[in-house]
Scaffold this motif. Sequence first.
Motif, PDB file in Angstrom:
ATOM      1  N   SER A  70       0.759  -1.391  -0.166  1.00 40.13           N
ATOM      2  CA  SER A  70       0.042   0.029  -0.052  1.00 40.13           C
ATOM      3  C   SER A  70       0.922   1.431   0.025  1.00 40.13           C
ATOM      4  O   SER A  70       0.452   2.266  -0.583  1.00 40.13           O
ATOM      5  N   ALA A  71       1.798   1.065   0.677  1.00 41.25           N
ATOM      6  CA  ALA A  71       3.059   2.129   0.690  1.00 41.25           C
ATOM      7  C   ALA A  71       3.382   2.661  -0.880  1.00 41.25           C
ATOM      8  O   ALA A  71       3.400   3.588  -1.242  1.00 41.25           O
ATOM      9  N   HIS A  72       3.572   1.420  -1.595  1.00 38.07           N
ATOM     10  CA  HIS A  72       3.969   1.577  -2.860  1.00 38.07           C
ATOM     11  C   HIS A  72       3.144   2.323  -3.758  1.00 38.07           C
ATOM     12  O   HIS A  72       3.208   3.438  -4.386  1.00 38.07           O
ATOM     13  N   ALA A  73       1.814   1.731  -3.622  1.00 40.46           N
ATOM     14  CA  ALA A  73       0.551   2.335  -4.259  1.00 40.46           C
ATOM     15  C   ALA A  73       0.475   3.906  -3.972  1.00 40.46           C
ATOM     16  O   ALA A  73       0.217   4.874  -4.701  1.00 40.46           O
ATOM     17  N   LEU A  74       0.598   4.054  -2.723  1.00 35.90           N
ATOM     18  CA  LEU A  74       0.412   5.506  -2.202  1.00 35.90           C
ATOM     19  C   LEU A  74       1.468   6.450  -2.764  1.00 35.90           C
ATOM     20  O   LEU A  74       1.249   7.634  -3.287  1.00 35.90           O
ATOM     21  N   LEU A  75       2.883   6.083  -2.776  1.00 31.42           N
ATOM     22  CA  LEU A  75       3.925   6.993  -3.241  1.00 31.42           C
ATOM     23  C   LEU A  75       3.730   7.006  -4.830  1.00 31.42           C
ATOM     24  O   LEU A  75       3.979   8.353  -5.443  1.00 31.42           O
ATOM     25  N   LYS A  76       3.534   6.109  -5.548  1.00 24.91           N
ATOM     26  CA  LYS A  76       3.260   6.238  -6.991  1.00 24.91           C
ATOM     27  C   LYS A  76       2.094   7.267  -7.175  1.00 24.91           C
ATOM     28  O   LYS A  76       2.399   7.971  -8.289  1.00 24.91           O
ATOM     29  N   LYS A  77       0.733   7.222  -6.494  1.00 23.52           N
ATOM     30  CA  LYS A  77      -0.097   8.038  -6.683  1.00 23.52           C
ATOM     31  C   LYS A  77       0.398   9.261  -6.463  1.00 23.52           C
ATOM     32  O   LYS A  77      -0.353  10.400  -7.162  1.00 23.52           O
ATOM     33  N   SER A  78       1.175   9.666  -5.408  1.00 26.14           N
ATOM     34  CA  SER A  78       1.612  11.000  -5.101  1.00 26.14           C
ATOM     35  C   SER A  78       2.659  11.493  -6.229  1.00 26.14           C
ATOM     36  O   SER A  78       3.384  12.364  -5.951  1.00 26.14           O
ATOM     37  N   GLY A  79       3.020  10.833  -7.156  1.00 21.98           N
ATOM     38  CA  GLY A  79       4.049  11.388  -8.321  1.00 21.98           C
ATOM     39  C   GLY A  79       5.146  10.958  -8.137  1.00 21.98           C
ATOM     40  O   GLY A  79       6.211  11.720  -8.440  1.00 21.98           O
TER      41      GLY A  79
END
Lengths: 560, 329
Positions: free
Chosen positions: A161-170
Amino acid sequence: MSRPSDYVDAGAPQREESPRGDITQPKLGFVGTLRFVWRQLTSMRTALLLLLLLAIAAVPGSLVPQRSSDPNGVIQYFSDNPSLAPVLDNIQMFDVYGSVWFSSIYLLLFVSLIGCVIPRTKHHFQAMRARPPRTPARLERLGVHRDITLEGGDAGTAIESAHALLKKSGYRTELYQGRNGDVSVSAERGYLRETGNLVFHSALVGMLVTVAVGGGLGYAGQRVVVEGQTFVNTLLDYNSFNPGRFFNPDTLAPYALSLDSFDVEYEQQNLEAYGQPVDFTANVTTRLPGGETEERSIKVNDPLRFEGTDVFLLGNGYAPTITVRDPDGNVVFTDSVPFLPQDANLTSLGVIKIPDGLEQQIGMIGFLYPTAYELETGAYTSTYPDLVFPVLTLNVYSGDLGINDGAPKSVYSLTIDDMTQLTGGDTGVDSIELLPGQSQDLPGGQGTITFENADPDAATTADDDVATADYADSVPRFASFDVHHDPTQGWVLTFAILILGGLLTSLFVPRRRVWIKATDTAEGTVRVEYAGLARGEDPGLAEAVDAIAYRHGTALGLPR
Amino acid sequence: MDLNELSVLSLWSAMAMYALAFIAFALDLAKRSAEVSAVGNEAASADAASVSATATSGGGIATLARADIDAPQVEPKRSAVLRVAVALTVLGFLLQLTATVTRGVAAERVPWANMYEFAMTGTLLIIAVYLAVLVRVDLRFLGTFITGLVLVLLGIAAVNFYVEVVPLPPALQSAWLIIHVFVASLATAFFALGFALSVLQLVQHRRQLIGMDLQRLKLKFLATLPSAERLENLAYRTNIVAFILWTFTLIAGAIWAERAWGRYWGWDTKEVWTFIIWVIYAGYIHARATRGWRGSRSAWLSIIGFTAVMFNFSVVNLFFKGLHAYSGL
Ligand code: HEM
C-alpha cells in the motif's frame, strides 16, 4: 533544512577544481591546459564572478548618456566636459552595452553557461532513467525520520500500500528487499526541478541569440506626418531609417498611411493639472496597393499593428502652414512646417528655409505660441497648450543657407554662419509677428509671408476682432510615428515565458527522496519507518513525510 | 473633507501607529536582552558551582544540550509588549490600507502612478508581506526593522514626494501600469524582508564565531534569535520569491515598453538598474550553490541587492535622466 552538502555544485562534480587537479597541474600539457581552462570557465565560481562583473559593468551606462538611448545627451556631455569626454569615448563609455568589454563579459558568461548546461543535461537524462537508489540500512540517521508499530498485518501488505500511495503522489518508486528481512519502497520525486533549471538556462541562451539575430533582421524608421498628409512605406519617405544588418529594403510592406486628424484632449477640470494632456489620438487611414482602405486609430499605449509592422505614436506638435510670395505675388514656398515643442505649454520652435525664388536665400527661425501671452519684457510665452490665441514670431536671416553642396542638413536647425540677421535680436527691426490668416512684408521688400489659417471655415479675420476669433483649428498638428519591424519579437516573448516558467519550477518544485520500510518483528507486529531526504532547498520536507505517514496509516486502517 | 484629505489623514495616523509599534518592538528587544543577561548570570554561577563540584567528585559538567541546532540559544519568554507591538502594526496597516484605497478612489485609478503613491503602496506591501509571513514563521524580532524602514520611507514620501491627484499622462494609461508596478512593489517588499534577515544572519554569524558565552555578548537579544543558518535559509526563501516577482517585473516592463515606446529594451536608466538588480540576485542564488560562497558572502550579495533596489527607487527616479520620468515631482 539546508541543502545537503553533496548538493553544492551538484551536477557538476568533476568541474570544481579538485585536489587531484592541483597534483597533475605541473604536467598538464597543451590539451591538459585547455581542459583545465575549460573546467575553470564552466565552474560555478566563474559563473558567479562573471555575473557580478556583468552587474558592475552595466552601471556606467546609467551614469553617462548613451548614444543608443540619448544621442543628444552625448553631444551635450561632449560640450560640457570637453577634456573628459574623448577619454571616456575611447573606452566606449558612450556605447557601454555594445562595447568590447561589456560584450566580452556576457559572451564569456554564455560560453560558461553552455559549457555548464550541456553536461548537466546529459547527467539529468541519465538520472531520470535511473532507478531510485537502494534504501539506506539505517533510516533513523536521516534528518527526517518517523516510525510506527502496527499490531497485526505483515510487512509485505504494508509496503504494497505504501508503494501504491507513493506512486499516486507522483513519486518514481522501486521496491527493495533488505538484508534483515525488511522490505522497503524507495521513492524520488521532483525531477522537474532540474528540468526547470535547464530550461531556464537554455532559454537564456535562446533569448540572447534571438535578440542578436532579431536586431539584424528588422528595421526602425521615423516619420513625421502632418494632418492631411500621407506617408508611403518606402525608404525615401522616411525621415530617418535604421535597417538591421540583414534587412532588405525591397521587403518593406507596401502600404500608405494618411493622418486624417490628430485629437488631443487636455485636462480642464482638475486645477492641479490644468492643461495636462490626457489623451492623444491619431486617426489614420491605411491603404493597401489593391486599394483596400481602413480607418484606424493610434494611441500612445496602443500601436497600430499592420502588415507585419508596428506603428507607434511617439510625439506630436504643431505644424503651422506658411506661404511665402515674391514681390510679384508668385508663391515661392508653401508648406506645413513641423515645429518642435519646447515646453509643456507647447511653445514650439521651427525653421523655415527658402532656397529658391527670392533675391537671396532666406532662413527663418520661428516660435509658435499656441496661447500667447505677452510678458512685461515684451517677449511672449505660451500659457496653455491648445490653440486659444496662437502667435507666430519669426526672425529672418538672408544669405547662404549652406545647403547647396547637397550635404544633408537637419530641417530643424538653421546654420547662420553665412547669413545676416534681418529682424529681431540686435537688428533694431521688429520680428515678424503673425496671427493665423495674417500676412506681412519680408524685410528689404523681398516679398511677403503668410501664416495660413488652416480652418476652412475661418473667415478672414478683421483686425479688430482677432482677440475673440475661434482659432481652435487654425494650425494643423503633426504626429511623429515610429515604424518597426522585428520578426523575432514573438520568439523573444516565448523565451521570456520559458525563463519565467523554468524559474518557477526550478525554485519551487521540491526534489526529495522518501523511503518507507516495513519489518516484521519477533512479537508479530510490523514496524514501519518513514524517512525523507532533501535534494536541494526543501523547507516542506518534514511536513511531506508526516503527511505520507498519515495517509499510509489511513490506508492501513489505523483509527483516525 | 474630501477623499484625498481623508487619505492623507489616515496615512499620518498610520505613521503614528508604526512609530508606537516601533517603540514596542524595541522594548521587546530590550526585554529579551534582560532575559539573556539573567540566563547568562545564572549559567555563570552554575558553572562556578559545577567547577567546584567536578573538583571534588569528578562528575560530568552540565552542558546546555540543544536538540534543534536551529533553535535560539535562549528561548524568549512570552511577551505582552510584543503582542501589543504586533497589534499596533496591524492597526497601522489597516489605516494605511484606508489611506491607499481612498487615494486610489480619489484619483479614479490605481494608487501607484507617481513616487508618493509608489512609496505608499510599496510600504503597505512591505507590512502586508511581513504580517502574512508572521502567520507561519515567527519573525517578530524583525519588527523594529520593518516598522522603522516603513516609517522612514513613508515620512520621506509624505513630506518630500507629496503631489496632488492629477490624471494619468497618456504614456501611463495602460493595464501594464497596474501589473508591472504592483508586482515590482511586491517584489520590493519581499526583498526588504530578505535584506533584514541577511543583515541579522551576518550579525548572528559573528556572534556564533565569538562563541556562546552569554556574558560576553554585547547585543544580548541575539541569543533569542534563530541561528545564522536558519536565518540564511529564511532569507533565501524570501529572496527567491522576490526574484521570481522581479523577473516578472522585468518581462512585463519589456512588454509595456514595446507598446509605449516601440522597443522592448533600450537600456534606459531604469531598465539598466532593473537589470543590474536582477543580475545581482541571480548571483546571490548562484552563490548559495557555490562552494565557499554560502553563508556570509551570499548574505552580502542579498544586502547589496537590496541597496540597489532602494537606489533604483530613490536616486534613479529623482536624479537620473531617462524615459521613466514619472516621479510626478
Ligand atoms: C547568463 C548567465 C546565468 C544566469 C542569468 C543564471 C541565473 C540563474 C538563476 C536565476 C538560477 C536560479 C533558478 C534556477 O535554479 O533555475 C540559477 C541556478 C543555477 N545556475 Fe545559473 N545562471 C547563469 C549561468 C550559469 C552558469 C554559467 C552555470 C554553470 C557554471 C550555472 C549553473 C547553475 C546551477 C547549478 C544552478 C542551480 C543552483 C540552485 O539550485 O540553487 N548558471 N542560475
